[in-house]
Design a protein around this motif. Structure first.
Motif, mmCIF file in Angstrom:
data_model
loop_
_atom_site.group_PDB
_atom_site.id
_atom_site.type_symbol
_atom_site.label_atom_id
_atom_site.label_comp_id
_atom_site.label_asym_id
_atom_site.label_seq_id
_atom_site.Cartn_x
_atom_site.Cartn_y
_atom_site.Cartn_z
ATOM 1 N N SER A 32 14.537 -5.900 -18.047
ATOM 2 C CA SER A 32 15.649 -5.830 -17.087
ATOM 3 C C SER A 32 16.261 -4.430 -17.087
ATOM 4 O O SER A 32 16.645 -3.916 -16.029
ATOM 5 C CB SER A 32 16.705 -6.875 -17.431
ATOM 6 O OG SER A 32 16.184 -8.182 -17.312
ATOM 7 N N TYR A 33 16.353 -3.803 -18.265
ATOM 8 C CA TYR A 33 16.754 -2.395 -18.309
ATOM 9 C C TYR A 33 15.835 -1.553 -17.425
ATOM 10 O O TYR A 33 16.298 -0.701 -16.657
ATOM 11 C CB TYR A 33 16.652 -1.852 -19.740
ATOM 12 C CG TYR A 33 17.830 -2.083 -20.654
ATOM 13 C CD1 TYR A 33 19.106 -2.303 -20.162
ATOM 14 C CD2 TYR A 33 17.657 -2.050 -22.040
ATOM 15 C CE1 TYR A 33 20.173 -2.499 -21.021
ATOM 16 C CE2 TYR A 33 18.712 -2.246 -22.909
ATOM 17 C CZ TYR A 33 19.972 -2.469 -22.392
ATOM 18 O OH TYR A 33 21.021 -2.657 -23.256
ATOM 19 N N TYR B 37 17.297 0.626 -14.502
ATOM 20 C CA TYR B 37 17.218 2.086 -14.514
ATOM 21 C C TYR B 37 16.438 2.600 -13.305
ATOM 22 O O TYR B 37 16.771 3.642 -12.731
ATOM 23 C CB TYR B 37 16.552 2.580 -15.802
ATOM 24 C CG TYR B 37 17.279 2.228 -17.079
ATOM 25 C CD1 TYR B 37 18.646 1.951 -17.090
ATOM 26 C CD2 TYR B 37 16.595 2.169 -18.292
ATOM 27 C CE1 TYR B 37 19.290 1.630 -18.270
ATOM 28 C CE2 TYR B 37 17.231 1.853 -19.472
ATOM 29 C CZ TYR B 37 18.585 1.577 -19.459
ATOM 30 O OH TYR B 37 19.228 1.259 -20.636
ATOM 31 N N PHE C 275 16.650 3.590 -22.910
ATOM 32 C CA PHE C 275 17.044 4.564 -21.886
ATOM 33 C C PHE C 275 16.425 5.928 -22.188
ATOM 34 O O PHE C 275 15.923 6.618 -21.288
ATOM 35 C CB PHE C 275 18.573 4.684 -21.836
ATOM 36 C CG PHE C 275 19.080 5.663 -20.818
ATOM 37 C CD1 PHE C 275 19.188 5.316 -19.482
ATOM 38 C CD2 PHE C 275 19.464 6.955 -21.198
ATOM 39 C CE1 PHE C 275 19.658 6.222 -18.537
ATOM 40 C CE2 PHE C 275 19.930 7.857 -20.267
ATOM 41 C CZ PHE C 275 20.027 7.492 -18.930
#
Length: 311
Positions: free
Chosen positions: A184-185, A189, A220
């Motif tokens: 999901s990140y 992003y 990240f």
């Protein structure tokens, strides 16, 4: 080898080679079985490992077998096929599935093994191939206390952080929750850098602002290392595997009768990329595909955002 159990290892991909290598370095007798790529097999043979003719052959020789494959269907085949583990297994054999698997499948396999006097442990992985080679992966282990103590020394060969999550199957459930957050990140992003490019905020600026903030994290950092630095190997996890994991996550949510809006939304991006023939791309490359859906070439946006002399 002394009193150490004989170990088998099936699945010598990006993660499996490093794991098997570290088991062998710890002095265990090791039997391996790879896929079509002979390079990791030959590497391990050069270290003194032996090659099994089939999963059945391995089960006849080994006390503990580790499996590191891509899908539950592959795990089921390795265990239950005509020349699979069950065909050659004997009471007391321990199977450790380190794959990211469907917990429903894990429960069925565990019951089948138990009915024949064998044991199943689920020990899915966290972190990347780099840590696999270094022997510092994370492991989420599902099994009872007594079995955990028996397998822990083997897992310690390749894991730096080991967490017992509960009964068999709980490790795979925890791993899916972890990958739900991670994938999901990736989708989030990808949308953020695409929207930023559309409104005049470069990927470099997003990294500069978010990276040191409370919103920054290891995922990240590696994601943006690809987006900005174009490092293709920053996070070597295939989109096809991410899509598979998100299918398992949505299935798990459906079985639990939990509404899963975020998991469903994230799945569509990965499914799109896989369906268009780019499933072998790595997860950070999702940013290129989301950008393309919005008429943007992300590499061009990075070039435009570079400081003078960096283009």
């Amino acid at each position: 080898m002394g009193d150490k159990p004989v170990i088998g290892f099936i699945g010598l991909g990006l993660m499996g080679h490093g794991m098997a290598k570290n088991i062998r370095k710890a002095g265990y007798e090791l039997w391996v079985r790879g896929r079509s790529n002979r390079k990791p097999v030959e590497s391990l043979l050069s270290m003194g490992a032996s090659e099994a003719a089939s999963p059945r052959d391995m089960a006849e020789r080994c006390d503990i077998i580790l499996i590191c494959l891509s899908t539950s269907a592959q795990v089921e085949a390795v265990i239950g096929a005509e020349d699979g583990i069950l065909a050659g297994a004997r009471p007391g054999l321990i199977v450790i599935d380190t794959s990211t698997a469907d917990p429903g499948s894990t429960a069925k396999l565990a019951a089948e093994l138990a009915s024949r006097g064998m044991h199943m442990v689920d020990a899915p992985l966290g972190r990347t191939p780099k840590e696999a080679e270094e022997g510092t992966l994370d492991a989420m282990v599902g099994c009872d206390d007594a079995l955990f103590e028996r397998v822990r020394p083997v897992i310690e060969c390749w894991a730096g952080r080991i967490t017992r999550t509960g009964a068999v199957g709980s490790g795979h459930k925890m791993k899916l929750l972890m990958n739900f957050i991670g994938m999901s990140y990736g989708a989030l992003y990808s949308e953020a850098v695409t929207l930023g490019a559309k409104i005049g905020i470069s990927p470099q600026m997003i990294r500069e602002v978010i990276g040191p903030s409370r919103l920054g994290n290891g995922f990240f950092e590696t994601f943006m290392r690809y987006v900005v630095d174009r490092d293709r190997d920053a996070h070597k996890f295939a989109i096809s595997n991410a899509a598979k994991d998100l299918r398992y996550i949505n299935n798990m949510a459906a079985d639990a009768q939990v509404m899963s809006v975020m998991a469903s939304a994230a799945r569509h991006y990965y499914t799109h990329v896989e369906a268009t023939g780019h499933g072998n791309d790595y997860v950070p490359m999702l940013s290129d595909h989301v950008a393309a859906l919005n008429g943007i070439v992300m590499e061009d946006e990075v070039r435009k955002g570079a400081a003078p002399g960096e283009k």
